[in-house]
Design an enzyme around this catalytic site. Structure first.
Site, PDB file in Angstrom:
ATOM      1  N   ASN A 115       0.825  -1.212   0.000  1.00 41.06           N
ATOM      2  CA  ASN A 115       0.000   0.000   0.000  1.00 41.06           C
ATOM      3  C   ASN A 115       0.856   1.258   0.000  1.00 41.06           C
ATOM      4  O   ASN A 115       1.936   1.284   0.585  1.00 41.06           O
ATOM      5  CB  ASN A 115      -0.925   0.009   1.212  1.00 41.06           C
ATOM      6  CG  ASN A 115      -1.891  -1.161   1.181  1.00 41.06           C
ATOM      7  OD1 ASN A 115      -2.050  -1.790   0.127  1.00 41.06           O
ATOM      8  ND2 ASN A 115      -2.502  -1.463   2.290  1.00 41.06           N
ATOM      9  N   ASP A 117      -0.618   4.136   1.059  1.00 38.59           N
ATOM     10  CA  ASP A 117      -1.126   4.990   2.136  1.00 38.59           C
ATOM     11  C   ASP A 117      -0.208   4.841   3.357  1.00 38.59           C
ATOM     12  O   ASP A 117       0.694   4.001   3.358  1.00 38.59           O
ATOM     13  CB  ASP A 117      -2.593   4.632   2.473  1.00 38.59           C
ATOM     14  CG  ASP A 117      -2.744   3.227   3.046  1.00 38.59           C
ATOM     15  OD1 ASP A 117      -2.020   2.875   3.992  1.00 38.59           O
ATOM     16  OD2 ASP A 117      -3.603   2.457   2.546  1.00 38.59           O
ATOM     17  N   HIS A 131       5.891  -0.395  -2.678  1.00 38.28           N
ATOM     18  CA  HIS A 131       5.405   0.347  -3.848  1.00 38.28           C
ATOM     19  C   HIS A 131       5.431   1.865  -3.676  1.00 38.28           C
ATOM     20  O   HIS A 131       4.749   2.576  -4.396  1.00 38.28           O
ATOM     21  CB  HIS A 131       3.984  -0.118  -4.209  1.00 38.28           C
ATOM     22  CG  HIS A 131       3.935  -1.532  -4.704  1.00 38.28           C
ATOM     23  ND1 HIS A 131       2.775  -2.268  -4.786  1.00 38.28           N
ATOM     24  CD2 HIS A 131       4.918  -2.352  -5.149  1.00 38.28           C
ATOM     25  CE1 HIS A 131       3.048  -3.481  -5.260  1.00 38.28           C
ATOM     26  NE2 HIS A 131       4.337  -3.561  -5.477  1.00 38.28           N
ATOM     27  N   CYS A 169      10.274  20.808 -11.943  1.00 36.53           N
ATOM     28  CA  CYS A 169      11.447  20.674 -11.078  1.00 36.53           C
ATOM     29  C   CYS A 169      12.252  21.979 -11.119  1.00 36.53           C
ATOM     30  O   CYS A 169      12.468  22.545 -12.194  1.00 36.53           O
ATOM     31  CB  CYS A 169      12.286  19.511 -11.584  1.00 36.53           C
ATOM     32  SG  CYS A 169      13.858  19.311 -10.762  1.00 36.53           S
ATOM     33  N   PRO A 236     -11.569 -12.034   2.563  1.00 41.69           N
ATOM     34  CA  PRO A 236     -12.936 -12.556   2.477  1.00 41.69           C
ATOM     35  C   PRO A 236     -13.236 -13.241   1.151  1.00 41.69           C
ATOM     36  O   PRO A 236     -14.190 -14.025   1.057  1.00 41.69           O
ATOM     37  CB  PRO A 236     -13.817 -11.311   2.647  1.00 41.69           C
ATOM     38  CG  PRO A 236     -12.928 -10.130   2.500  1.00 41.69           C
ATOM     39  CD  PRO A 236     -11.515 -10.562   2.677  1.00 41.69           C
TER      40      PRO A 236
END
Ligand code: NAD
Ligand code: ZN
Length: 266
Positions: A115, A117, A131, A169, A236
């Site tokens: 993830n 986050d 990642h 940049c 699940p």
């Protein structure tokens, strides 16, 4: 709480507890599913709003950025906005609690995530990101880091602006891009090496909330299995991962607090 689960699942949770309680080294890989209960959609969910006609796989590539940097940048700004106010759920909290407990019980609990986050960090975990990180940026040409465009920066900004305009940049005028590993790009060397070592040397490998479709992350459970580890999967829905020893087919936010409560009281 255990009693609220189906008997077959209770038996599997008990089996997993036994295995984990006596495992000196545990390696855990999380994917988008662990953040689903925090309100962050997984990649297999359909995109919504402005983005419903795009596939994530067609936006998260270097080719997409080269073709239409504005489109990719604004998609990431939208994702940042989506994630900015999200908080860890009981699965993130339980993992952090387990890692804290492991320090005194001398169990090694290595947490690796796909993830981007920062919900594991928010919960207090020590985590390896395979990642990248949604809050970092770098120059697409000269690689200069424009980190620290952190959640806090966004949060404290009076307008909370997720500007969709591309930024250049200051060194080479190239476009700034999110510091995320896109499809077709190499994983960060140090993070991958640590992940491989942890997977190859663990006694139990736990895969939580990942479809196990995206390589090389999906290789980690195979590496663990080849080296004699037992594999537990928490999801699940069924996945193509065929080497699983124990499947806990429930939401991570239900299973992880139960599992960690059992392990840490032993
Ligand atoms: P995924 O969306 O492929 O799979 C999520 C999995 O979580 C599914 O198997 C689902 O059944 C499961 N799940 C859903 N709710 C759950 C819950 N409450 N508890 C437990 N499991 C639950 O996500 P992934 O496996 O993390 O994808 C792998 C990688 O693919 C991602 O890290 C990402 O880097 C990459 N990817 C990126 C993009 C992008 O836009 N950058 C797009 C697609 C894939
Ligand atoms: Zn540059």
């Amino acid at each position: 709480m255990l009693a609220e689960l189906l008997p077959a699942l209770i038996a599997e949770v008990e089996l997993a507890t036994k295995l984990l309680a006596s495992a000196p080294r545990v390696c855990i890989l999380t994917g988008a599913g662990i953040s689903a209960e925090s309100g962050i959609p997984t990649f297999r969910d359909n995109q919504t709003g402005l983005w419903e006609n795009y596939r994530a796989e067609d936006l998260a590539t270097p080719e997409a950025f080269a073709r239409d940097p504005e489109l990719v940048w604004s998609w990431y700004q939208w994702r940042r906005q989506l994630v900015a106010d999200k908080k860890p759920n009981p699965a993130h909290d339980a993992l952090a609690q387990w890692q804290y407990h492991a320090q005194s019980s001398h169990q090694q609990v290595t947490l690796i995530t796909q993830n981007v986050d920062d919900l594991h960090e928010q919960a207090g975990s020590d985590v390896i990101h395979l990642h990248g990180n949604l809050w970092g940026n770098r120059c697409s040409q000269c690689d200069t880091s424009y980190q620290n465009q952190s959640r806090r920066t966004f949060d404290s900004a009076s307008t909370l602006s997720f500007d969709e305009e591309l930024i250049n940049c200051s060194r080479c005028d190239g476009y700034i891009r999110p510091d995320i590993v896109w499809f077709g790009e190499a994983l960060p060397v140090q993070a991958w090496q640590t992940a491989e070592e942890a997977a190859a040397n663990c006694d139990v490998f736990i895969s939580i909330g990942t479809s196990s479709l995206v390589y090389p992350a999906a290789e980690l459970s195979q590496l663990a299995k080849q080296n004699g580890a037992k594999i537990i999967e928490i999801n699940p829905s069924p996945t193509p991962n065929t080497i699983v020893d124990i499947t806990l087919a429930e939401k991570a936010g239900v299973i992880m607090p139960l599992l960690v409560e059992q392990i840490t009281k032993l």
